[in-house]
Write a protein that holds these residues in place. Structure first.
Motif, PDB file in Angstrom:
ATOM      1  N   LYS A 194       0.822  -1.220   0.000  1.00 21.46           N
ATOM      2  CA  LYS A 194       0.000   0.000   0.000  1.00 21.46           C
ATOM      3  C   LYS A 194       0.852   1.265   0.000  1.00 21.46           C
ATOM      4  N   GLY A 195       2.162   1.109   0.167  1.00 13.04           N
ATOM      5  CA  GLY A 195       3.052   2.257   0.190  1.00 13.04           C
ATOM      6  C   GLY A 195       2.970   3.077   1.459  1.00 13.04           C
ATOM      7  N   VAL A 196       2.451   2.467   2.544  1.00 16.10           N
ATOM      8  CA  VAL A 196       2.314   3.199   3.803  1.00 16.10           C
ATOM      9  C   VAL A 196       3.681   3.437   4.435  1.00 16.10           C
ATOM     10  N   TYR A 197       4.550   2.432   4.383  1.00 16.91           N
ATOM     11  CA  TYR A 197       5.901   2.545   4.940  1.00 16.91           C
ATOM     12  C   TYR A 197       6.922   2.104   3.902  1.00 16.91           C
ATOM     13  N   THR A 198       8.152   2.512   4.090  1.00 17.47           N
ATOM     14  CA  THR A 198       9.226   2.133   3.182  1.00 17.47           C
ATOM     15  C   THR A 198       9.845   0.806   3.636  1.00 17.47           C
ATOM     16  N   PRO A 199      10.575   0.110   2.734  1.00 18.07           N
ATOM     17  CA  PRO A 199      11.254  -1.123   3.134  1.00 18.07           C
ATOM     18  C   PRO A 199      12.194  -0.908   4.318  1.00 18.07           C
ATOM     19  N   GLY A 200      12.863   0.259   4.348  1.00 19.55           N
ATOM     20  CA  GLY A 200      13.766   0.537   5.452  1.00 19.55           C
ATOM     21  C   GLY A 200      13.047   0.632   6.784  1.00 19.55           C
ATOM     22  N   GLN A 201      11.852   1.202   6.763  1.00 17.93           N
ATOM     23  CA  GLN A 201      11.080   1.316   8.001  1.00 17.93           C
ATOM     24  C   GLN A 201      10.587  -0.050   8.484  1.00 17.93           C
ATOM     25  N   ILE A 202      10.155  -0.914   7.551  1.00 22.44           N
ATOM     26  CA  ILE A 202       9.616  -2.227   7.919  1.00 22.44           C
ATOM     27  C   ILE A 202      10.734  -3.190   8.312  1.00 22.44           C
ATOM     28  N   ASP A 203      11.858  -3.155   7.603  1.00 27.09           N
ATOM     29  CA  ASP A 203      12.952  -4.094   7.885  1.00 27.09           C
ATOM     30  C   ASP A 203      13.788  -3.668   9.092  1.00 27.09           C
ATOM     31  N   GLY A 204      13.747  -2.382   9.428  1.00 22.53           N
ATOM     32  CA  GLY A 204      14.526  -1.891  10.563  1.00 22.53           C
ATOM     33  C   GLY A 204      13.758  -2.008  11.870  1.00 22.53           C
ATOM     34  N   ARG A 205      14.300  -1.402  12.904  1.00 20.33           N
ATOM     35  CA  ARG A 205      13.633  -1.386  14.206  1.00 20.33           C
ATOM     36  C   ARG A 205      12.394  -0.514  14.117  1.00 20.33           C
ATOM     37  N   TRP A 206      11.257  -1.043  14.514  1.00 18.89           N
ATOM     38  CA  TRP A 206      10.008  -0.321  14.349  1.00 18.89           C
ATOM     39  C   TRP A 206       9.907   0.857  15.311  1.00 18.89           C
ATOM     40  N   SER A 207       9.362   1.945  14.766  1.00 20.22           N
ATOM     41  CA  SER A 207       9.071   3.122  15.590  1.00 20.22           C
ATOM     42  C   SER A 207       7.801   2.859  16.391  1.00 20.22           C
ATOM     43  N   GLU A 208       7.547   3.712  17.371  1.00 18.89           N
ATOM     44  CA  GLU A 208       6.322   3.578  18.168  1.00 18.89           C
ATOM     45  C   GLU A 208       5.080   3.734  17.287  1.00 18.89           C
ATOM     46  N   GLU A 209       5.194   4.559  16.247  1.00 14.99           N
ATOM     47  CA  GLU A 209       4.079   4.753  15.325  1.00 14.99           C
ATOM     48  C   GLU A 209       3.741   3.449  14.600  1.00 14.99           C
ATOM     49  N   ILE A 210       4.772   2.734  14.110  1.00 15.70           N
ATOM     50  CA  ILE A 210       4.543   1.476  13.392  1.00 15.70           C
ATOM     51  C   ILE A 210       4.006   0.409  14.344  1.00 15.70           C
ATOM     52  N   LYS A 211       4.544   0.375  15.568  1.00 12.72           N
ATOM     53  CA  LYS A 211       4.045  -0.602  16.550  1.00 12.72           C
ATOM     54  C   LYS A 211       2.554  -0.389  16.812  1.00 12.72           C
ATOM     55  N   LYS A 212       2.164   0.862  16.948  1.00 13.97           N
ATOM     56  CA  LYS A 212       0.763   1.179  17.194  1.00 13.97           C
ATOM     57  C   LYS A 212      -0.095   0.765  16.003  1.00 13.97           C
ATOM     58  N   ALA A 213       0.400   1.043  14.795  1.00 13.14           N
ATOM     59  CA  ALA A 213      -0.329   0.674  13.584  1.00 13.14           C
ATOM     60  C   ALA A 213      -0.454  -0.845  13.473  1.00 13.14           C
ATOM     61  N   PHE A 214       0.592  -1.543  13.872  1.00  6.24           N
ATOM     62  CA  PHE A 214       0.585  -3.003  13.844  1.00  6.24           C
ATOM     63  C   PHE A 214      -0.499  -3.561  14.775  1.00  6.24           C
ATOM     64  N   LEU A 215      -0.571  -3.070  16.003  1.00 11.64           N
ATOM     65  CA  LEU A 215      -1.560  -3.556  16.970  1.00 11.64           C
ATOM     66  C   LEU A 215      -2.980  -3.227  16.514  1.00 11.64           C
ATOM     67  N   GLU A 216      -3.163  -2.096  15.890  1.00  7.58           N
ATOM     68  CA  GLU A 216      -4.481  -1.746  15.356  1.00  7.58           C
ATOM     69  C   GLU A 216      -4.847  -2.681  14.204  1.00  7.58           C
ATOM     70  N   TRP A 217      -3.853  -3.007  13.381  1.00  4.43           N
ATOM     71  CA  TRP A 217      -4.077  -3.932  12.258  1.00  4.43           C
ATOM     72  C   TRP A 217      -4.447  -5.320  12.775  1.00  4.43           C
ATOM     73  N   VAL A 218      -3.780  -5.781  13.831  1.00  5.43           N
ATOM     74  CA  VAL A 218      -4.098  -7.077  14.447  1.00  5.43           C
ATOM     75  C   VAL A 218      -5.540  -7.080  14.930  1.00  5.43           C
ATOM     76  N   ALA A 219      -5.939  -6.032  15.614  1.00  4.40           N
ATOM     77  CA  ALA A 219      -7.294  -5.956  16.169  1.00  4.40           C
ATOM     78  C   ALA A 219      -8.369  -5.953  15.074  1.00  4.40           C
ATOM     79  N   SER A 220      -8.029  -5.436  13.909  1.00  5.17           N
ATOM     80  CA  SER A 220      -9.023  -5.345  12.828  1.00  5.17           C
ATOM     81  C   SER A 220      -9.024  -6.571  11.915  1.00  5.17           C
ATOM     82  N   ASN A 221      -8.115  -7.522  12.159  1.00  2.00           N
ATOM     83  CA  ASN A 221      -8.039  -8.739  11.338  1.00  2.00           C
ATOM     84  C   ASN A 221      -7.998  -9.995  12.211  1.00  2.00           C
ATOM     85  N   PRO A 222      -8.976 -10.170  13.111  1.00  2.00           N
ATOM     86  CA  PRO A 222      -8.883 -11.254  14.091  1.00  2.00           C
ATOM     87  C   PRO A 222      -8.991 -12.654  13.507  1.00  2.00           C
TER      88      PRO A 222
END
Length: 308
Positions: A261-289
């Protein structure tokens, strides 16, 4: 010098023949060898990894599980280059191990006699099959022999499936490929198929540590066999391997979707996740049970004492 060599050889042979632990491992020996395992065991002493863990292991990729084992210092648990009966079917279960060696007539005669004294029936290569439990995978070190090294045919294959509901991993051969392929739910990872019968091989141990190519396998290890190859996970690490692998799958599923979807770059996903990405990840988990390899509750428990 010759007398000394003869004496040492004789002593070793006597020890082997008189030690049930080296021929058919005792429960005490297996408990000692797998003392890291603290859970339930079979009567023969093998660790009994829970059926739930086995079922979850089916969805784990070889690479994910291999990575977890390697991080724990278990480097020698994988072997590739198999002839597979059903390439698209996953084989998972608890290892019941056997060790074969090239036949030496007097030793085979004595071990056959000893086996019969212990209540074993028929030919040597049928003895491990009688010991199989539901969920087991029969894992045999057949020293790579295919021609005249066919450890089973379709008759024994049917017996294996009846006792274990599973299949086999043989560093050796098998016969009756056509017949075995008709056993629904049975799968085989072998070095090759050949029409010859088993000959010039003798069984030297049941439920003993064995070598399968470059892998060391212990009784009770969890077998994960796929197209890529076969991975043997020590019983005490099976639950942790599943949990970590499921988390890696979650991360990858989220990461792939975000990259597409082009939301994040490969560097952002392959590197250490920021707090923003962690939050987005947990929201994604909750919406895809319903599409995830682990539940939200399992994920929360996993993340309690672990870093990302």
């Amino acid at each position: 010098m010759k007398k000394t060599i003869f004496l040492v050889t004789a002593i070793l042979l006597v020890l082997c023949l008189n030690s049930r632990a080296q021929f058919f491992n005792t429960p005490e020996e297996l408990i000692y060898l797998t003392s890291e395992w603290s859970g339930e065991r079979f009567e023969d002493g093998r660790p009994k990894v829970a059926d739930e863990i086995l079922e979850r292991m089916r969805k784990v990729s070889i690479e994910e599980a291999w990575g977890v084992l390697r991080s724990k210092g278990y480097i020698n648990q994988f072997e590739a280059n198999w002839v597979i009966l059903h390439e698209d079917e996953v084989l998972v279960g608890r290892a019941l191990t056997t060790k074969y060696m090239p036949k030496r007539p007097e030793v085979m005669d004595r071990l056959t006699e000893k086996g019969h004294e212990l209540g074993r029936l028929g030919a040597m290569n049928s003895w491990p099959i009688d010991q199989l439990q539901q969920g087991d995978v029969y894992v045999a070190d057949g020293f790579g022999k295919v021609i005249d090294g066919t450890l089973i045919g379709d008759n024994l294959g049917n017996a294996i499936y009846a006792n274990s509901g599973n299949g086999v991993v043989f560093d050796g051969g098998s016969r009756d490929m056509e017949g075995l392929s008709k056993i629904e739910g049975f799968n085989a990872f072998v070095r090759g198929f050949d029409p010859s019968f088993l000959t010039e091989s003798m069984l030297m141990g049941i439920n003993v540590p064995i070598r399968i190519g470059r892998a060391t396998v212990f009784p009770g290890d969890v077998v994960l066999a796929k197209k890529t190859g076969v991975l043997f996970t020590p019983a005490h690490l099976a639950g942790e391997v599943v949990e970590q692998a499921e988390f890696i799958m979650l991360r990858d599923m989220f990461g792939h979707e975000m990259l597409k979807k082009g939301v994040y770059t490969p560097g952002q996903i392959d590197g250490r996740w920021s707090e923003e990405i962690k939050k987005a990840f947990l929201e994604w988990v909750a919406s895809n049970p319903n599409e995830l390899p682990m539940s939200k509750a399992d994920l929360d428990e996993y993340l309690k004492d672990r870093t990302w």
